[in-house]
Design an enzyme around this catalytic site. Structure first.
Site, mmCIF file in Angstrom:
data_model
loop_
_atom_site.group_PDB
_atom_site.id
_atom_site.type_symbol
_atom_site.label_atom_id
_atom_site.label_comp_id
_atom_site.label_asym_id
_atom_site.label_seq_id
_atom_site.Cartn_x
_atom_site.Cartn_y
_atom_site.Cartn_z
ATOM 1 N N ASP A 81 -26.392 -40.887 -0.924
ATOM 2 C CA ASP A 81 -26.718 -40.774 -2.346
ATOM 3 C C ASP A 81 -27.926 -41.627 -2.715
ATOM 4 O O ASP A 81 -27.829 -42.854 -2.756
ATOM 5 C CB ASP A 81 -25.482 -41.218 -3.149
ATOM 6 C CG ASP A 81 -25.732 -41.196 -4.636
ATOM 7 O OD1 ASP A 81 -26.609 -40.442 -5.088
ATOM 8 O OD2 ASP A 81 -25.034 -41.949 -5.354
ATOM 9 N N SER A 84 -27.612 -44.231 -5.991
ATOM 10 C CA SER A 84 -26.846 -45.478 -6.068
ATOM 11 C C SER A 84 -27.166 -46.293 -4.823
ATOM 12 O O SER A 84 -27.873 -45.816 -3.932
ATOM 13 C CB SER A 84 -25.334 -45.193 -6.165
ATOM 14 O OG SER A 84 -24.850 -44.600 -4.974
ATOM 15 N N ASN A 86 -24.759 -48.831 -3.203
ATOM 16 C CA ASN A 86 -23.681 -49.461 -2.427
ATOM 17 C C ASN A 86 -23.079 -48.509 -1.404
ATOM 18 O O ASN A 86 -22.964 -47.309 -1.643
ATOM 19 C CB ASN A 86 -22.543 -49.905 -3.360
ATOM 20 C CG ASN A 86 -22.897 -51.134 -4.161
ATOM 21 O OD1 ASN A 86 -23.571 -51.025 -5.173
ATOM 22 N ND2 ASN A 86 -22.471 -52.295 -3.689
ATOM 23 N N ASP A 264 -32.593 -37.482 -6.893
ATOM 24 C CA ASP A 264 -31.234 -37.944 -6.675
ATOM 25 C C ASP A 264 -30.416 -36.947 -5.864
ATOM 26 O O ASP A 264 -30.001 -35.911 -6.372
ATOM 27 C CB ASP A 264 -30.587 -38.174 -8.041
ATOM 28 C CG ASP A 264 -29.183 -38.713 -7.931
ATOM 29 O OD1 ASP A 264 -28.725 -38.979 -6.802
ATOM 30 O OD2 ASP A 264 -28.536 -38.871 -8.977
ATOM 31 N N THR A 267 -26.653 -35.821 -7.144
ATOM 32 C CA THR A 267 -26.380 -35.057 -8.360
ATOM 33 C C THR A 267 -26.546 -33.577 -8.088
ATOM 34 O O THR A 267 -27.593 -33.143 -7.627
ATOM 35 C CB THR A 267 -27.356 -35.448 -9.485
ATOM 36 O OG1 THR A 267 -27.245 -36.842 -9.709
ATOM 37 C CG2 THR A 267 -27.031 -34.713 -10.772
#
Ligand SMILES: *[C@@H]1O[C@H](CO)[C@@H](O)[C@H](O)[C@H]1NC(C)=O
Length: 346
Positions: A81, A84, A86, A264, A267
């Site tokens: 992803d 983000s 983490n 992204d 998404t």
């Protein structure tokens, strides 16, 4: 709060997946039975110190790949992803519903695991995860990323993660938006000099479940045609770029005086009216003086539950160029030069 913002890119994805999967659960189960998941990661010998990871297109809703954590390896399906930062996976400490039907990491079964007392909390639109941070070896294709910090979930409230095919998330955005300041996977990979180029590239296949690939450390010319257009990253948070305007038939329809956009991979879909969808035109995103056009067939999907579109404006005034955009444009995320490369996908 920072975390409300950080994973907003996933909001549309998770809400959509929740709804779609609830309605299509029967169908999806059948589909996955017919097309069993094949966790093969192939090493691409074209590149020195580059590694390609096969991604599975989960019903056009998400693309996930397999990584392993620990020694001996425990494998997980994760979303790669770029929205983000983490890495986290479910753990044996978690008693929430999504942890009952997904793989869970057991630190006691890995002799390379190192625990910490640091906590992590990530807020999504329809749910959240909380957990603890630990360190272990993470293997992605042929890359062996040692002492990688990651989240072990203790709670995964809500039900949306119960319905998704992936277990966890591997964030590929910048460290500035990483929860608890955890070093992101690609930063750790760069720091250890594990790739020859500090970039990674996504090819997302259109219709079929197979064929998508993320290459860490290289650009694969077999996945695009023509030139690569390089666009500077304007904020090192998400992969944020500046868009000049959005036009339909040469007329500006949005973003008239420029706007922020993020590329992204996490998404996928937004809901649009099916009646409008039939007459939707091709849309051109002008970025850095170059037009990137999407035909409506690329961005509108008819489903049993309605119609979905692949781009939209998020509530932080960020335009999201998600999976449907990346299916048309091979996307290179260049950390070494803080730029995004876009080329016509082959
Ligand atoms: C949209 O932006 C491009 C630059 O990418 C510019 O050349 C064009 O004139 C703009 N379109 C309009 C209608 O303003």
């Amino acid at each position: 709060m920072k975390w409300a913002v950080v994973l907003c890119a996933l909001v549309a994805l998770t809400e959509c997946m929740h709804k779609e999967t609830l309605e299509e659960q029967g169908l999806l189960d059948e589909f996955l039975k017919k097309h069993p998941y094949n966790p093969t990661a192939k090493f691409n010998s074209v590149f020195a110190r580059a590694s390609s990871e096969t991604l599975t297109n989960d019903y056009d809703l998400s693309y996930f790949g397999v990584i392993s954590i620990g020694t001996p390896p425990q494998s997980f399906k994760v979303i790669f992803d770029t929205g983000s930062s983490n890495l986290w996976v479910p753990s044996v400490y978690c008693k929430s519903q999504p942890c009952t039907n997904h793989k869970t990491f057991d630190p006691s079964k890995s002799f390379t695991f190192r625990s910490t007392s640091r906590t992590v909390a990530i807020q999504y639109g329809t749910g959240a995860m909380t957990g603890i941070l630990g360190y272990d070896t993470v293997t992605i294709g042929s890359i062996v990323d040692k002492s990688q910090v990651f989240g072990l979930s203790e709670t995964e409230p809500g039900s949306f993660l119960y319905y998704v095919a992936f277990d966890g998330i591997l964030g590929l955005a910048y460290p500035s938006i990483s929860s608890s300041g955890a070093t992101p996977v690609f930063d750790n990979i760069m720091n250890q000099g594990l790739v020859s180029q500090d970039l990674f590239s996504f090819y997302l296949s259109r219709d079929s479940q197979a064929g998508s690939v993320v290459t860490f450390g290289g650009i694969d010319p077999s996945y695009y045609t023509g030139n690569i257009n390089w666009i500077p990253v304007t904020s090192q948070t998400y992969w944020e770029i500046t868009m000049d305007n959005i036009t339909v038939s040469g007329n500006v329809v949005a973003c008239s005086s420029g706007c922020r956009a993020i590329v992204d991979t996490g998404t996928s879909l937004y809901t649009v009216n099916c009646n409008n969808a039939k007459s939707m035109p091709e849309v051109t995103f002008n970025i850095n003086g170059v037009p990137f056009t999407l035909p409506s067939t690329a961005y509108v999907f008819q489903r049993t539950s309605g119609c979905s579109s692949g781009f939209g404006q998020d509530y932080n005034d960020l335009w999201i160029l998600g999976d449907v955009f990346i299916r048309i444009y091979y996307s290179i995320f260049d950390r070494g030069n803080n730029r995004v490369g876009l080329a016509q996908a082959a």
